[in-house]
Design a protein around this motif. Structure first.
Motif, PDB file in Angstrom:
ATOM      1  N   LYS A  89       0.841  -1.188   0.000  1.00 26.29           N
ATOM      2  CA  LYS A  89       0.000   0.000   0.000  1.00 26.29           C
ATOM      3  C   LYS A  89       0.880   1.243   0.000  1.00 26.29           C
ATOM      4  O   LYS A  89       2.055   1.188   0.367  1.00 26.29           O
ATOM      5  N   LYS A  90       0.305   2.371  -0.382  1.00 26.79           N
ATOM      6  CA  LYS A  90       1.087   3.601  -0.519  1.00 26.79           C
ATOM      7  C   LYS A  90       1.818   3.960   0.774  1.00 26.79           C
ATOM      8  O   LYS A  90       3.003   4.292   0.766  1.00 26.79           O
ATOM      9  N   GLY A  91       1.130   3.854   1.917  1.00 24.35           N
ATOM     10  CA  GLY A  91       1.739   4.220   3.189  1.00 24.35           C
ATOM     11  C   GLY A  91       2.771   3.222   3.685  1.00 24.35           C
ATOM     12  O   GLY A  91       3.568   3.540   4.576  1.00 24.35           O
ATOM     13  N   GLU A  92       2.746   1.997   3.131  1.00 29.21           N
ATOM     14  CA  GLU A  92       3.662   0.954   3.584  1.00 29.21           C
ATOM     15  C   GLU A  92       4.821   0.737   2.625  1.00 29.21           C
ATOM     16  O   GLU A  92       5.706  -0.079   2.899  1.00 29.21           O
ATOM     17  N   ARG A  93       4.825   1.466   1.512  1.00 29.54           N
ATOM     18  CA  ARG A  93       5.839   1.248   0.490  1.00 29.54           C
ATOM     19  C   ARG A  93       7.188   1.802   0.921  1.00 29.54           C
ATOM     20  O   ARG A  93       7.283   2.895   1.474  1.00 29.54           O
ATOM     21  N   LYS A  94       8.249   1.009   0.708  1.00 24.88           N
ATOM     22  CA  LYS A  94       9.601   1.394   1.113  1.00 24.88           C
ATOM     23  C   LYS A  94      10.546   1.340  -0.075  1.00 24.88           C
ATOM     24  O   LYS A  94      10.190   0.881  -1.151  1.00 24.88           O
ATOM     25  N   GLY A  95      11.783   1.773   0.161  1.00 24.74           N
ATOM     26  CA  GLY A  95      12.796   1.729  -0.878  1.00 24.74           C
ATOM     27  C   GLY A  95      13.317   0.313  -1.091  1.00 24.74           C
ATOM     28  O   GLY A  95      12.933  -0.622  -0.385  1.00 24.74           O
ATOM     29  N   ILE A  96      14.234   0.168  -2.050  1.00 25.41           N
ATOM     30  CA  ILE A  96      14.752  -1.152  -2.407  1.00 25.41           C
ATOM     31  C   ILE A  96      15.423  -1.824  -1.215  1.00 25.41           C
ATOM     32  O   ILE A  96      15.103  -2.968  -0.860  1.00 25.41           O
ATOM     33  N   PHE A  97      16.346  -1.116  -0.543  1.00 26.14           N
ATOM     34  CA  PHE A  97      17.107  -1.725   0.545  1.00 26.14           C
ATOM     35  C   PHE A  97      16.244  -1.956   1.784  1.00 26.14           C
ATOM     36  O   PHE A  97      16.399  -2.956   2.480  1.00 26.14           O
ATOM     37  N   ALA A  98      15.334  -1.024   2.051  1.00 32.65           N
ATOM     38  CA  ALA A  98      14.440  -1.190   3.195  1.00 32.65           C
ATOM     39  C   ALA A  98      13.495  -2.378   2.986  1.00 32.65           C
ATOM     40  O   ALA A  98      13.212  -3.137   3.921  1.00 32.65           O
ATOM     41  N   THR A  99      13.033  -2.540   1.750  1.00 33.64           N
ATOM     42  CA  THR A  99      12.165  -3.684   1.441  1.00 33.64           C
ATOM     43  C   THR A  99      12.936  -4.986   1.554  1.00 33.64           C
ATOM     44  O   THR A  99      12.423  -5.989   2.076  1.00 33.64           O
ATOM     45  N   ALA A 100      14.178  -4.987   1.075  1.00 36.40           N
ATOM     46  CA  ALA A 100      15.014  -6.182   1.184  1.00 36.40           C
ATOM     47  C   ALA A 100      15.238  -6.539   2.653  1.00 36.40           C
ATOM     48  O   ALA A 100      15.187  -7.722   3.039  1.00 36.40           O
ATOM     49  N   LYS A 101      15.470  -5.524   3.499  1.00 41.32           N
ATOM     50  CA  LYS A 101      15.662  -5.768   4.938  1.00 41.32           C
ATOM     51  C   LYS A 101      14.392  -6.344   5.556  1.00 41.32           C
ATOM     52  O   LYS A 101      14.449  -7.225   6.433  1.00 41.32           O
ATOM     53  N   GLU A 102      13.238  -5.837   5.119  1.00 40.10           N
ATOM     54  CA  GLU A 102      11.959  -6.346   5.614  1.00 40.10           C
ATOM     55  C   GLU A 102      11.800  -7.825   5.283  1.00 40.10           C
ATOM     56  O   GLU A 102      11.331  -8.612   6.116  1.00 40.10           O
ATOM     57  N   VAL A 103      12.210  -8.210   4.079  1.00 42.67           N
ATOM     58  CA  VAL A 103      12.133  -9.614   3.682  1.00 42.67           C
ATOM     59  C   VAL A 103      13.075 -10.463   4.540  1.00 42.67           C
ATOM     60  O   VAL A 103      12.709 -11.541   5.024  1.00 42.67           O
ATOM     61  N   ILE A 104      14.297  -9.959   4.749  1.00 43.27           N
ATOM     62  CA  ILE A 104      15.292 -10.697   5.540  1.00 43.27           C
ATOM     63  C   ILE A 104      14.846 -10.833   6.991  1.00 43.27           C
ATOM     64  O   ILE A 104      15.089 -11.870   7.643  1.00 43.27           O
ATOM     65  N   ASP A 105      14.178  -9.802   7.521  1.00 46.40           N
ATOM     66  CA  ASP A 105      13.694  -9.839   8.905  1.00 46.40           C
ATOM     67  C   ASP A 105      12.472 -10.723   9.067  1.00 46.40           C
ATOM     68  O   ASP A 105      12.013 -10.954  10.202  1.00 46.40           O
ATOM     69  N   GLY A 106      11.919 -11.221   7.956  1.00 49.24           N
ATOM     70  CA  GLY A 106      10.749 -12.088   8.006  1.00 49.24           C
ATOM     71  C   GLY A 106      11.089 -13.492   8.466  1.00 49.24           C
ATOM     72  O   GLY A 106      12.231 -13.800   8.832  1.00 49.24           O
ATOM     73  N   PRO A 107      10.110 -14.387   8.451  1.00 48.60           N
ATOM     74  CA  PRO A 107      10.314 -15.755   8.960  1.00 48.60           C
ATOM     75  C   PRO A 107      11.348 -16.570   8.194  1.00 48.60           C
ATOM     76  O   PRO A 107      11.930 -17.507   8.741  1.00 48.60           O
ATOM     77  N   ASP A 108      11.630 -16.223   6.951  1.00 48.80           N
ATOM     78  CA  ASP A 108      12.566 -17.010   6.144  1.00 48.80           C
ATOM     79  C   ASP A 108      14.007 -16.522   6.225  1.00 48.80           C
ATOM     80  O   ASP A 108      14.916 -17.191   5.719  1.00 48.80           O
ATOM     81  N   GLY A 109      14.231 -15.352   6.839  1.00 43.31           N
ATOM     82  CA  GLY A 109      15.586 -14.823   6.919  1.00 43.31           C
ATOM     83  C   GLY A 109      16.119 -14.443   5.541  1.00 43.31           C
ATOM     84  O   GLY A 109      15.359 -14.050   4.651  1.00 43.31           O
ATOM     85  N   VAL A 110      17.424 -14.595   5.358  1.00 39.92           N
ATOM     86  CA  VAL A 110      18.062 -14.240   4.091  1.00 39.92           C
ATOM     87  C   VAL A 110      17.501 -15.066   2.937  1.00 39.92           C
ATOM     88  O   VAL A 110      17.364 -14.583   1.809  1.00 39.92           O
ATOM     89  N   SER A 111      17.149 -16.323   3.227  1.00 47.80           N
ATOM     90  CA  SER A 111      16.613 -17.187   2.169  1.00 47.80           C
ATOM     91  C   SER A 111      15.301 -16.660   1.603  1.00 47.80           C
ATOM     92  O   SER A 111      14.870 -17.070   0.523  1.00 47.80           O
ATOM     93  N   GLY A 112      14.671 -15.718   2.337  1.00 44.56           N
ATOM     94  CA  GLY A 112      13.432 -15.116   1.833  1.00 44.56           C
ATOM     95  C   GLY A 112      13.639 -14.357   0.545  1.00 44.56           C
ATOM     96  O   GLY A 112      12.695 -14.165  -0.231  1.00 44.56           O
ATOM     97  N   LEU A 113      14.871 -13.899   0.320  1.00 40.87           N
ATOM     98  CA  LEU A 113      15.173 -13.188  -0.928  1.00 40.87           C
ATOM     99  C   LEU A 113      15.150 -14.136  -2.125  1.00 40.87           C
ATOM    100  O   LEU A 113      15.177 -13.685  -3.272  1.00 40.87           O
ATOM    101  N   TRP A 114      15.161 -15.419  -1.856  1.00 45.05           N
ATOM    102  CA  TRP A 114      15.095 -16.406  -2.934  1.00 45.05           C
ATOM    103  C   TRP A 114      13.762 -17.148  -2.932  1.00 45.05           C
ATOM    104  O   TRP A 114      13.657 -18.234  -3.467  1.00 45.05           O
ATOM    105  N   ARG A 115      12.730 -16.517  -2.338  1.00 46.64           N
ATOM    106  CA  ARG A 115      11.402 -17.132  -2.364  1.00 46.64           C
ATOM    107  C   ARG A 115      10.927 -17.251  -3.806  1.00 46.64           C
ATOM    108  O   ARG A 115      11.080 -16.333  -4.600  1.00 46.64           O
TER     109      ARG A 115
END
Length: 343
Positions: A154-180
């Motif tokens: 959503k517009k209010g939740e949208r982040k930049g490239i690196f911030a979004t990547a960090k959000e994915v890494i901080d998720g349940p899958d960790g770094v491997s989430g980037l290869w979902r």
């Protein structure tokens, strides 16, 4: 007169040509990319079970068509909403296509050497494309994951490239989430394999022996080949997007584990046709992107050939001038040498 030999371009040159065409094409039709992604991740409101899920699902926008999606995205986010995540998307497009065309040129050259000049058949052409596509996906899928998250946020939740990547890494899958979605992406290498395999076959059928296509010819062949590939692989495309985006509200934050699970979920809630949602903008985008890509790629490759020929001719002229200079200096040296006589 002897027939002119087909000019050769290095894998690096083909990779630059392919990446240039892909970036230009995707930039021109990027709003369609946003729309097709939004359509592919949405779940029908009726799919929610229970009042809590229904309320949560109602908060998510549901688009009825491509035009409905475009107008509502503009109404909610403004015109810039149609270009959300564009920087990451074009970075992914450039890296993926550069890697694909680079490795495709290499594996095709290796095959031609081993086959002693014999032209590859359709099955071999598809296999070469699949190998190149698999290598490209392994290197570039993290960018695709980040881009999908940006496009569906959503517009209010949208982040930049690196911030979004960090959000994915901080998720349940960790770094491997980037290869979902890696498995789905590896299966989907058949898409560019079908696309470029069909392109080569169609080129041989409609323009046999022609080494340089006109822009409209390359556009038409690119569009036809991409349409065939998209129809054949749309269910996998939808499943991959579902894997890489946030899970729908009806799942209460529980991410999908595999593309098979995504497909089962879609069939259960939306029927078999749900596997083809977003196919309209997907095909339209594919037709335009592939047509522009191949048209641009042909032009850029031609520019490379002309540039290399210019450098070759320039070097020949420089060597010729240097030779003439050496000869001239030698003649002057001999003429200036004093003649001595013995007394």
């Amino acid at each position: 007169m002897a027939a002119q030999s087909k000019p050769t371009i290095s894998p690096w040159g083909r990779a630059v040509a392919g990446a240039t065409g892909a970036v230009l094409a995707n930039a021109l039709v990027y709003p369609l990319d946003i729309v097709k992604t939004r359509l592919q991740v949405q779940v029908k409101p009726s799919a929610a079970n229970g009042s809590a899920s229904a309320t949560s699902d109602a908060d998510e926008p549901h688009y009825n068509s491509t035009w409905d999606a475009i107008t509502r995205i503009v109404a909610d986010d403004g015109l810039v909403g149609l270009y959300a995540g564009m920087n990451g998307a074009l970075l992914g497009v450039a890296s993926t296509n550069f890697a694909y065309f680079y490795w495709y040129s290499i594996v095709r050259t290796l095959y031609n050497k081993s086959a002693k000049g014999a032209q590859p058949g359709t099955l071999v052409e598809l296999s070469l494309g699949a190998i190149a596509g698999a290598i490209a996906q392994l290197c570039t899928i993290p960018v695709a994951v980040v881009t999908t998250r940006q496009q569906t946020a959503k517009k209010g939740e949208r982040k930049g490239i690196f911030a979004t990547a960090k959000e994915v890494i901080d998720g349940p899958d960790g770094v491997s989430g980037l290869w979902r979605g890696l498995k789905a992406s590896l299966v989907l290498v058949v898409n560019p394999a079908i696309t470029y395999g069909a392109y080569e076959r169609l080129k041989d059928i409609f323009f046999p022996g022609k080494t340089s296509l006109k822009p409209w010819e390359a556009f038409a062949l690119g569009a036809m080949s991409k349409a065939l590939a998209t129809i054949a692989t749309q269910p996998l495309i939808v499943a991959k997007v579902g894997l890489q985006s946030k899970p729908p509200p009806v799942r209460n934050g529980k991410p999908f584990k595999s593309f098979i699970e995504v497909m089962k979920f879609i069939i259960e809630h939306e029927g078999l046709l749900g596997l083809f949602k977003g196919i309209g903008p997907q095909i339209t985008k594919g037709l335009l992107v592939q047509g522009i890509l191949m048209m641009t790629k042909e032009r850029v490759e031609l520019l490379f050939i002309l540039f290399l020929r210019y450098l070759k001719n320039l070097r020949v002229r420089q060597l010729s001038s240097a030779t003439q200079l050496v000869k001239s200096e030698a003649v002057h040296s001999i003429a200036a040498k004093p003649i001595t006589t013995s007394g």
